[in-house]
Design a protein around this motif. Sequence first.
Motif, PDB file in Angstrom:
ATOM      1  N   ALA A  72     -20.418  34.499   9.795  1.00 22.17           N
ATOM      2  CA  ALA A  72     -20.139  35.382   8.748  1.00 22.17           C
ATOM      3  C   ALA A  72     -20.248  34.793   7.357  1.00 22.17           C
ATOM      4  O   ALA A  72     -19.922  35.431   6.361  1.00 22.17           O
ATOM      5  CB  ALA A  72     -18.862  35.785   9.206  1.00 22.17           C
ATOM      6  N   GLY A 104     -20.762  39.697  12.409  1.00 18.83           N
ATOM      7  CA  GLY A 104     -20.950  38.354  11.725  1.00 18.83           C
ATOM      8  C   GLY A 104     -21.957  38.522  10.714  1.00 18.83           C
ATOM      9  O   GLY A 104     -22.077  38.227   9.724  1.00 18.83           O
ATOM     10  N   TYR A 157     -18.044  32.445  15.116  1.00 21.81           N
ATOM     11  CA  TYR A 157     -18.331  33.644  14.453  1.00 21.81           C
ATOM     12  C   TYR A 157     -17.968  33.777  12.938  1.00 21.81           C
ATOM     13  O   TYR A 157     -18.453  34.484  12.230  1.00 21.81           O
ATOM     14  CB  TYR A 157     -17.641  34.689  15.181  1.00 21.81           C
ATOM     15  CG  TYR A 157     -18.322  34.993  16.639  1.00 21.81           C
ATOM     16  CD1 TYR A 157     -19.425  34.419  16.982  1.00 21.81           C
ATOM     17  CD2 TYR A 157     -17.635  35.788  17.568  1.00 21.81           C
ATOM     18  CE1 TYR A 157     -19.884  34.531  18.325  1.00 21.81           C
ATOM     19  CE2 TYR A 157     -18.251  35.998  18.841  1.00 21.81           C
ATOM     20  CZ  TYR A 157     -19.052  35.082  19.059  1.00 21.81           C
ATOM     21  OH  TYR A 157     -19.683  35.314  20.567  1.00 21.81           O
TER      22      TYR A 157
END
Length: 543
Positions: free
Chosen positions: A35, A71, A31
Motif C-alpha cells: 500500500a 493494497g 501488505y
Amino acid sequence: MATTYRAKWFPKDLVAGIVLTTLLVPQGMAYAELAGLPPITGLYTSILCLLAYAVFGPSRVLVLGPDSALGPMIAAVVVPMVLAGGDPGKAVALASVLALLVGLFMTVAAVAKLGFVADLLSHPTQLGYVNGLAVTILIGQLPKLFGFSTEGEGLWADIKGFVTGLDETVPAALAIGVGGLVVILGLQKLLPRVPAILVAVVGAIAAVTLMDLDVDVVGPLPQGFPPFTIPTVSLHEFGLLAAAAVGITLVSVTDTISTASAFAGRTGQEVRGNQEMGGIGAANLAAGLFQGFPVSTSGSRTAVAFAAGAKSQVTGLVGAAAITLMLVLVPGLLKDMPQPMLAAVVIAASIGLADVKGMVRLWRQRRIEFALAAAAFVGVAVLGVLPGIAWAVALSVLNVFRRAWWPYRTELGKPENVDGYHDLQQYPEAARTPGLVIFRFDAPLIFANARTFREEIRHLATDGTRWILVAAEPITDVDTTAADMLEELDQELNAKGMSLVFAEMKNPVKQKIDRYGLTRTIDPAHFYPTLDDAVAAFRRSNA
C-alpha cells in the motif's frame, strides 16, 4: 459475544489465535508496503481491526486485516499524493483518513441497509478485475524480489521498469526472494497444515543473520502499542481520498459478503450483510484512529483460523494481543526480515488471488460473460487499479442494461405429446394454429426495449395473421414509454385487420395497463388467464 461464549471454546480459540498470528505479522507488514506505507502500519492496522470486529462484527470466524486486493488501491491514491522521497508520516496520515472515510461509508451503508451495493460487481466482472489486480500486484513486486526499485505508475510502466532494471539485480536478494516464494507455494500445496509463510520468513531471517547477506531489511520496529492519532489532510486531498474510498468500500463489501457466505454454512450462521458492513465499518474507523489503513475480510486468514479450530472472535483477540506483546516486548524480533521476503509474501498472495480456472470456466460456459471478465481485466491493466474498479462497475451495469435491452424472445408452438406451448427453437416441429402467432418476450417491457418489442411484432405481422398472442408471464412490468408503444402498435395492427392479444399477464402488470388507459384501445376481452383459453377463443372466433 460474551453472553453466548462457551468456556470449552477457549483452548481452541487460543491455539487458533497463535497460529493466526504467524500469518498476520508477515502478511500485515507485506501488505502495508504494498500500500506504499511503512511495515509497522500493517501491524497497527491488524491489531485495531481485529479488536473492533470482535466487538461489532456478527461472524464468529471471519478474520479482518490488511488485504492484498486493497493494497494497490490504497497505493494508487496515496503514493501520487506524496512527493518522491517525501515524509512517510504524510502517507500514513492520508491512509488513515482513507480508512476513516471507508469506515464512515460502511457505517452509513449499514444503517441505510445498503448491502445490495455488493451486487454492482457481477461475478464475471469481479473475476476479471481480481485477475487484473493479481497481475498488477505480481509485476509491481518483481523489482523488489530482484533487489532493486523502479519508478512509474501503471502496469506497462512497471513492466518496462522491471525489464530495464534487470542489470541491477542483487543475487542475494533474488535468492532470498525466489527461495522464499518456492517455500511458500510448495508448502501450501504439499503440506497445507504447515504455516508456510512462517517457515519462509524464519528461514529468510536466519539466512540473512547467519550468512551476513547484503540485502535490504525491514529494520527495527517502533516499540509499544499504536498511538491514538487524529490524522489531518487538506481539503483538496480530502476530496481525492473520498472518491477513492467509494471504490475501496465497494470492493471491501463485495469481498466480505462473498467470504462470509463461503464460511457461514460451515459455522451454522446466516450472512447478515448490513451487520457485516457495520462490523467492517467499525474496524476501519478503529484502524484510522491508530495510524492504520483500510481493511477488508481475508479469505486466506479466515481459512487458516477455521482450519486451526477457531470457534469465535476470541481467536482474533488472541491474535491482536500476540502482535501487541511482540511490539511491546520484542520489537526487534523482525528487524532482519529481508525486503525480498516481503515481496515473496505479496507475490504468493497475488497468485492465490488469481483465478485462471474461473476464466476458463466462463469461456466454456458463456462467451459473453468471458468477454465481460476480459474487459474488466484489461480495464485494470490499462486504466489502473482505481479507474479499473469504476470500469468493472460500469461493465456490470451495462450488462444488466444489455439483457433488458435485447432480451430473449421467441415464437411458441404446441409439440406433439408434450403439454403446453413451447419454444419453436427447441421444438421446431411443434404445431402452429393458422392465423395465430404466439410470441414470448422474456423481460419487463420498458423504455429500453420497447423498440425491440415493436420491431419483433411488426416482423411477425405477416399476411394471413389474425391474432398476435403475447405470452405475457415473463413480462413483470410495463412502463409509460412501453404503454405508449403498445397503444400505437395496437392501432397499427388493427388497421391491418389484426389484433394484439395477451395471456397469463400478472395481475400487478394488468393493473398498470388499466391505469394507463390502454384498454380504451386494446380490447379488454383480449386479456386471457391462460394460453389455452386464448387459443380456444381464437378458434371460436375463426370457426
